[in-house]
Scaffold this motif. Structure first.
Motif, PDB file in Angstrom:
ATOM      1  N   UNK A  56      12.853 -23.191  59.623  1.00 53.00           N
ATOM      2  CA  UNK A  56      12.788 -22.830  58.218  1.00 53.00           C
ATOM      3  C   UNK A  56      12.902 -21.331  58.005  1.00 53.00           C
ATOM      4  N   UNK A  57      13.662 -20.980  57.001  1.00 47.03           N
ATOM      5  CA  UNK A  57      13.817 -19.570  56.635  1.00 47.03           C
ATOM      6  C   UNK A  57      12.701 -19.103  55.704  1.00 47.03           C
ATOM      7  N   UNK A  96       7.510 -34.904  50.850  1.00 44.87           N
ATOM      8  CA  UNK A  96       7.744 -33.507  51.234  1.00 44.87           C
ATOM      9  C   UNK A  96       6.776 -33.134  52.357  1.00 44.87           C
ATOM     10  N   UNK A  97       7.164 -32.195  53.165  1.00 39.73           N
ATOM     11  CA  UNK A  97       6.306 -31.690  54.245  1.00 39.73           C
ATOM     12  C   UNK A  97       6.195 -30.181  54.079  1.00 39.73           C
ATOM     13  N   UNK A  98       4.942 -29.711  54.010  1.00 45.71           N
ATOM     14  CA  UNK A  98       4.753 -28.258  53.928  1.00 45.71           C
ATOM     15  C   UNK A  98       5.207 -27.625  55.240  1.00 45.71           C
ATOM     16  N   UNK A  99       5.863 -26.483  55.148  1.00 43.79           N
ATOM     17  CA  UNK A  99       6.434 -25.840  56.337  1.00 43.79           C
ATOM     18  C   UNK A  99       6.316 -24.326  56.202  1.00 43.79           C
ATOM     19  N   UNK A 100       6.130 -23.657  57.332  1.00 41.62           N
ATOM     20  CA  UNK A 100       6.035 -22.205  57.363  1.00 41.62           C
ATOM     21  C   UNK A 100       7.329 -21.599  57.934  1.00 41.62           C
ATOM     22  N   UNK A 101       7.559 -20.336  57.616  1.00 42.81           N
ATOM     23  CA  UNK A 101       8.745 -19.638  58.117  1.00 42.81           C
ATOM     24  C   UNK A 101       8.800 -19.692  59.645  1.00 42.81           C
ATOM     25  N   UNK A 102       9.950 -20.099  60.158  1.00 44.59           N
ATOM     26  CA  UNK A 102      10.148 -20.178  61.608  1.00 44.59           C
ATOM     27  C   UNK A 102       9.723 -21.490  62.226  1.00 44.59           C
ATOM     28  N   UNK A 103       9.099 -22.374  61.458  1.00 42.94           N
ATOM     29  CA  UNK A 103       8.660 -23.662  62.002  1.00 42.94           C
ATOM     30  C   UNK A 103       9.840 -24.620  62.110  1.00 42.94           C
ATOM     31  N   UNK A 104       9.786 -25.578  63.058  1.00 39.37           N
ATOM     32  CA  UNK A 104      10.881 -26.542  63.208  1.00 39.37           C
ATOM     33  C   UNK A 104      11.029 -27.409  61.958  1.00 39.37           C
ATOM     34  N   UNK A 105      12.250 -27.552  61.479  1.00 40.55           N
ATOM     35  CA  UNK A 105      12.514 -28.399  60.319  1.00 40.55           C
ATOM     36  C   UNK A 105      12.372 -29.855  60.732  1.00 40.55           C
ATOM     37  N   UNK A 113      12.409 -25.967  50.063  1.00 44.09           N
ATOM     38  CA  UNK A 113      12.125 -25.437  48.735  1.00 44.09           C
ATOM     39  C   UNK A 113      11.087 -24.321  48.905  1.00 44.09           C
ATOM     40  N   UNK A 114      11.406 -23.079  48.531  1.00 44.90           N
ATOM     41  CA  UNK A 114      10.450 -21.983  48.694  1.00 44.90           C
ATOM     42  C   UNK A 114       9.147 -22.263  47.947  1.00 44.90           C
ATOM     43  N   UNK A 142      20.944 -27.980  52.964  1.00 40.58           N
ATOM     44  CA  UNK A 142      21.087 -26.827  53.857  1.00 40.58           C
ATOM     45  C   UNK A 142      20.377 -25.589  53.389  1.00 40.58           C
ATOM     46  N   UNK A 143      19.796 -25.616  52.166  1.00 39.32           N
ATOM     47  CA  UNK A 143      19.148 -24.425  51.625  1.00 39.32           C
ATOM     48  C   UNK A 143      17.978 -23.986  52.502  1.00 39.32           C
ATOM     49  N   UNK A 144      17.996 -22.749  52.914  1.00 42.19           N
ATOM     50  CA  UNK A 144      16.922 -22.094  53.676  1.00 42.19           C
ATOM     51  C   UNK A 144      16.633 -22.797  55.009  1.00 42.19           C
ATOM     52  N   UNK A 145      17.662 -23.459  55.550  1.00 39.44           N
ATOM     53  CA  UNK A 145      17.540 -24.076  56.878  1.00 39.44           C
ATOM     54  C   UNK A 145      18.393 -23.268  57.845  1.00 39.44           C
ATOM     55  N   UNK A 146      17.781 -22.784  58.921  1.00 38.69           N
ATOM     56  CA  UNK A 146      18.513 -22.068  59.974  1.00 38.69           C
ATOM     57  C   UNK A 146      18.914 -23.077  61.037  1.00 38.69           C
ATOM     58  N   UNK A 147      20.191 -23.333  61.137  1.00 38.32           N
ATOM     59  CA  UNK A 147      20.656 -24.332  62.090  1.00 38.32           C
ATOM     60  C   UNK A 147      20.643 -23.773  63.512  1.00 38.32           C
ATOM     61  N   UNK A 148      20.388 -24.627  64.461  1.00 39.57           N
ATOM     62  CA  UNK A 148      20.406 -24.221  65.865  1.00 39.57           C
ATOM     63  C   UNK A 148      21.782 -23.672  66.223  1.00 39.57           C
ATOM     64  N   UNK A 149      21.798 -22.503  66.885  1.00 43.17           N
ATOM     65  CA  UNK A 149      23.055 -21.903  67.323  1.00 43.17           C
ATOM     66  C   UNK A 149      23.847 -21.229  66.226  1.00 43.17           C
TER      67      UNK A 149
END
Length: 405
Positions: A56-57, A96-105, A113-114, A142-149
């Motif tokens: 997560x971004x 929905x699942x709460x997530x922190x920056x850098x955590x695995x999606x 969603x920010x 794809x919003x705010x998702x950092x894809x592997x690679x």
């Protein structure tokens, strides 16, 4: 050396002496944290994808974009994924699942969603059991998702060969898990100053003595040029004293630089020791820095500069700086054209290196007298104004060449 040679001829001689060292291009492997400023000896490729995993971004909530097309919408919070979470999580559709920056999606989620676009309307932030979150802005897939690679693929070059490593390079290498890097080895340069009058730093100067400015100046110039000072010593004017420090320097150095002791007078210990070993001792048609000597002792090149502090620094800049920078893989400091802000006078028949400074309008002016002892004048300078041997009087506005100090 002939009785007097040109600057270019002497520079070419030194380049030939050091050519084997430059062609060898020795390398060494260093821990990443010790490699700042060093030059890579090969392409460094990544053994992993970057990012290492889909993450997560933003701080917020992981959702399926298809579930939140119409907003606002309330979704059950089915989990919580902090950064560093090591257990894969699956998103249940419609939640929905709460997530922190850098955590695995979570698997099944395709958007984040920010947090600022959400509000927990049922439950508490510190206890998400049975919580409900209201989503107030619809994300695209794809919003705010950092894809592997997405930053770098395994096998791709992180840093190419010939790169001088800056903090940004170290960060990228560390992110890819690189621990050691292969870099160009620094040439080991021994520094020897000579003269019975020299006093080392920290000791008082008695009548007739001077502080050893050349030792620290040469050591600093060597380091600045990308080499390492392997030895720093000083000799008085006794032959056995110089023989001893020379032997010590040879044992640990690839190149040796000396200052003083090569003129035609008495007590010229460097000339007296090196000339019987085949040293070329003579004069270069330049000012300052006329007396010069070169030798190869036990396979190690020895470059001997005159002892006046300005002569020593000018000699290093003109004859050795570029060679050491090349060996270290550092970019060269080219000479540049400039325009004189005021008239200057030169001595005919000798190439002059006047100490100068750049003005705010880009022109240059002489910053010091021509005396080779004027070390404070050298400190006030930021360029050497290079005047050809046939120049005598140059007016303001004349075109010249300068060496950046």
């Amino acid at each position: 050396m002939a009785s007097s040679v040109s600057v270019d001829e002497h520079a070419a001689r030194i380049a030939r002496m050091l050519a084997p060292l430059l062609l060898t291009r020795m390398t060494e492997e260093l821990p990443l944290e010790q490699s700042l400023g060093r030059t890579t000896a090969e392409d460094i490729r990544s053994a992993v994808d970057l990012p290492l995993f889909r993450n997560s971004q933003m701080d917020g909530f992981a959702v399926r974009a298809a579930d939140v097309v119409s907003v606002p919408i309330a979704l059950e919070v089915s989990g919580d994924v902090p950064a560093g979470h090591a257990v894969p999580v699956v998103l249940t559709p419609g939640t929905a699942i709460r997530i922190m920056t850098g955590a695995p999606v979570p698997s099944g989620a395709d958007a984040i969603v920010p947090a600022e676009d959400t509000e927990v309307v049922l439950g508490r932030d510190d206890d998400l059991s049975g919580a409900v979150v209201e989503i107030r802005r619809a994300p695209e897939s794809g919003a705010f998702v950092r894809e592997r690679g997405s930053d770098l693929r395994r096998g791709e070059v992180i840093v190419p060969e010939g790169t001088r490593l800056a903090p940004r390079h170290l960060a990228a290498l560390a992110a890819a898990g690189v621990v050691f890097v292969k870099v160009l080895a620094r040439l080991r340069v021994g520094v020897i100053t000579t003269g019975a009058e020299l006093v080392q730093e920290g000791r008082p100067a008695e009548f007739g003595q001077v502080f050893d400015a050349n030792g620290i100046a040469l050591a600093a110039l060597v380091e600045e040029a990308g080499a390492t000072v392997s030895y720093r010593g000083s000799s008085n004017d006794e032959l056995d004293s110089f023989e001893r420090v020379l032997a010590e320097a040879i044992a640990v150095s690839d190149v040796i630089v000396t200052s003083g002791g090569i003129s035609k007078g008495a007590y010229e210990v460097v000339r007296e020791v090196l000339q019987p070993r085949g040293a070329e001792v003579g004069s270069v048609a330049m000012q300052p820095g006329g007396p010069q000597a070169t030798a190869i002792v036990d396979g190690v090149p020895v470059l001997s500069f005159p002892g006046n502090p300005v002569s020593t620094q000018v000699s290093f800049t003109v004859f050795l700086r570029a060679l050491l920078r090349d060996a270290a893989g550092l970019p060269q400091i080219p000479t540049e054209p400039a325009v004189l802000a005021a008239p200057v006078r030169s001595v005919p028949g000798k190439r002059q290196f006047l100490r100068g400074r750049r003005l705010s309008d880009g022109r240059v002016e002489q910053a010091s007298g021509a005396g080779s002892h004027l070390v404070a004048g050298m400190a006030r300078s930021d360029v050497l104004i290079d005047l050809p041997a046939d120049a005598v009087d140059l007016p303001a506005g004349a075109d010249v060449t300068v060496w950046t100090l």
